[in-house]
Design an enzyme around this catalytic site. Sequence first.
Site, PDB file in Angstrom:
ATOM      1  CE  LYS A   1     -13.416  26.713 -40.408  1.00 20.32           C
ATOM      2  NZ  LYS A   1     -12.241  25.946 -40.796  1.00 20.32           N
TER       3      LYS A   1
ATOM      4  NE  ARG B   1     -14.023  31.256 -38.553  1.00 24.41           N
ATOM      5  CZ  ARG B   1     -13.131  30.495 -37.921  1.00 24.41           C
ATOM      6  NH1 ARG B   1     -11.929  30.951 -37.643  1.00 24.41           N
ATOM      7  NH2 ARG B   1     -13.440  29.257 -37.577  1.00 24.41           N
TER       8      ARG B   1
ATOM      9  CD  GLU C   1      -4.299  29.418 -42.452  1.00 23.24           C
ATOM     10  OE1 GLU C   1      -4.798  29.444 -41.316  1.00 23.24           O
ATOM     11  OE2 GLU C   1      -4.965  29.489 -43.490  1.00 23.24           O
TER      12      GLU C   1
HETATM   13  N1  PXG Z   1      -6.543  27.760 -40.406  1.00 27.11           N
HETATM   14  C1  PXG Z   1      -7.328  26.986 -41.159  1.00 27.11           C
HETATM   15  C2  PXG Z   1      -7.047  26.881 -42.606  1.00 27.11           C
HETATM   16  C3  PXG Z   1      -8.406  26.315 -40.584  1.00 27.11           C
HETATM   17  O1  PXG Z   1      -9.210  25.547 -41.335  1.00 27.11           O
HETATM   18  C4  PXG Z   1      -7.772  27.232 -38.449  1.00 27.11           C
HETATM   19  C5  PXG Z   1      -6.740  27.893 -39.085  1.00 27.11           C
HETATM   20  C6  PXG Z   1      -7.976  27.461 -36.984  1.00 27.11           C
HETATM   21  O2  PXG Z   1      -9.098  28.278 -36.774  1.00 27.11           O
HETATM   22  P1  PXG Z   1     -10.018  28.146 -35.478  1.00 27.11           P
HETATM   23  O3  PXG Z   1     -11.029  29.199 -35.660  1.00 27.11           O
HETATM   24  O4  PXG Z   1     -10.573  26.760 -35.451  1.00 27.11           O
HETATM   25  O5  PXG Z   1      -9.129  28.385 -34.329  1.00 27.11           O
HETATM   26  C7  PXG Z   1      -8.632  26.428 -39.195  1.00 27.11           C
HETATM   27  C8  PXG Z   1      -9.765  25.725 -38.546  1.00 27.11           C
HETATM   28  C9  PXG Z   1     -11.231  19.849 -39.353  1.00 27.11           C
HETATM   29  C10 PXG Z   1     -11.222  21.138 -38.627  1.00 27.11           C
HETATM   30  O6  PXG Z   1     -12.270  19.200 -39.396  1.00 27.11           O
HETATM   31  C11 PXG Z   1     -10.533  22.209 -39.140  1.00 27.11           C
HETATM   32  C12 PXG Z   1     -10.556  23.415 -38.462  1.00 27.11           C
HETATM   33  C13 PXG Z   1     -11.253  23.557 -37.293  1.00 27.11           C
HETATM   34  C14 PXG Z   1     -11.949  22.461 -36.789  1.00 27.11           C
HETATM   35  C15 PXG Z   1     -11.919  21.236 -37.453  1.00 27.11           C
HETATM   36  O7  PXG Z   1     -10.195  19.497 -39.922  1.00 27.11           O
HETATM   37  N2  PXG Z   1      -9.857  24.419 -39.020  1.00 27.11           N
END
Ligand code: PXG
Length: 288
Positions: free
Chosen positions: A149, A50, A182
């Site tokens: 991201k 990703r 989301e």
């Molecule tokens: N949507 C958004 C906007 C994210 O930033 C997810 C969904 C979930 O994706 P994953 O691949 O993690 O299942 C994310 C992920 C933090 C933090 O520090 C944020 C995420 C992941 C880990 C830590 O706030 N966001």
Amino acid sequence: MKVYIDGKFYGERDAKISVFDHGLLYGDGIFEGIRAYNGRVFRLKEHIDRLFFSAKAILLTIPISRSAITEAVLESCRKNRLRDGYIRLVVTRGVGTLGLNPSRCKRPSVIVIADKIQLYPPELYERGMEIVTVPTVRNLHSALNPAIKSLNYLNNILAKIEANGAGCEEAVMLNAEGFVSECTGDNIFIVKEGRLMTPPLSAGALYGITRQVVIELAGQSGVAVTEPNLTRYDLFNAKECFLTGTGAEIVPVVKIDGRVIGTGKPGQLTKKLVTAYHALTKVSGEPI
Ligand code: PXG
């Protein structure tokens, strides 16, 4: 704590980047949030894939190979004696001039921070979370695609501030058409008639890795998963609702905009998925 920056490890106080880095000046860069469990880095390949997809979308050439990044992540865990924790992988556009032009940035910087994780309180998982929809609309994918991201997280941060203002930890974000996309750092699922539903990525969601794991776990237990456009009405009338993310894992949701979801307690299928997810994280991943 030792922080990896461009091939070297630095102590916490010396782990610094330039004020001329476009990651800071313009949010020009990308990142990943990864978890380590029980001496293994969970879904590392998927996170690195990703990262490279995000890089391609913003025309950023990551200066080191996939295997070098994998090694940097694993070595960061070893140097910090981390068996369970959180890994932040960041690639910035690099040092440039005071001007948008990324071609002035000669070399992107790769940063790895391996740290302990701050979890949501356990009660939240037992009782379930209350969330709200917020006024800030999800970025249009034709403007800044939420699949990237990027270091530009203001869209999500504004929504988070609005959720916090309403006394909630997370916000449901709608897209410009009014469909559910989301949350600020989590994907969203509902359960209806024994099936799982989650918004399509085209609704403005990140290609969540936890989302994908949940889809796989559901498939293994014979639970159908569909990805239709969802409205707030669909959320309110769901039997169960939960959020997924690397940090949060799977969080049951019991109230949305003041409407009680299902029985008002974490649902049966949600609990089953939580158990299956925990079991998987204990045994799978790249050994540190
Ligand atoms: N949507 C958004 C906007 C994210 O930033 C997810 C969904 C979930 O994706 P994953 O691949 O993690 O299942 C994310 C992920 C933090 C933090 O520090 C944020 C995420 C992941 C880990 C830590 O706030 N966001």
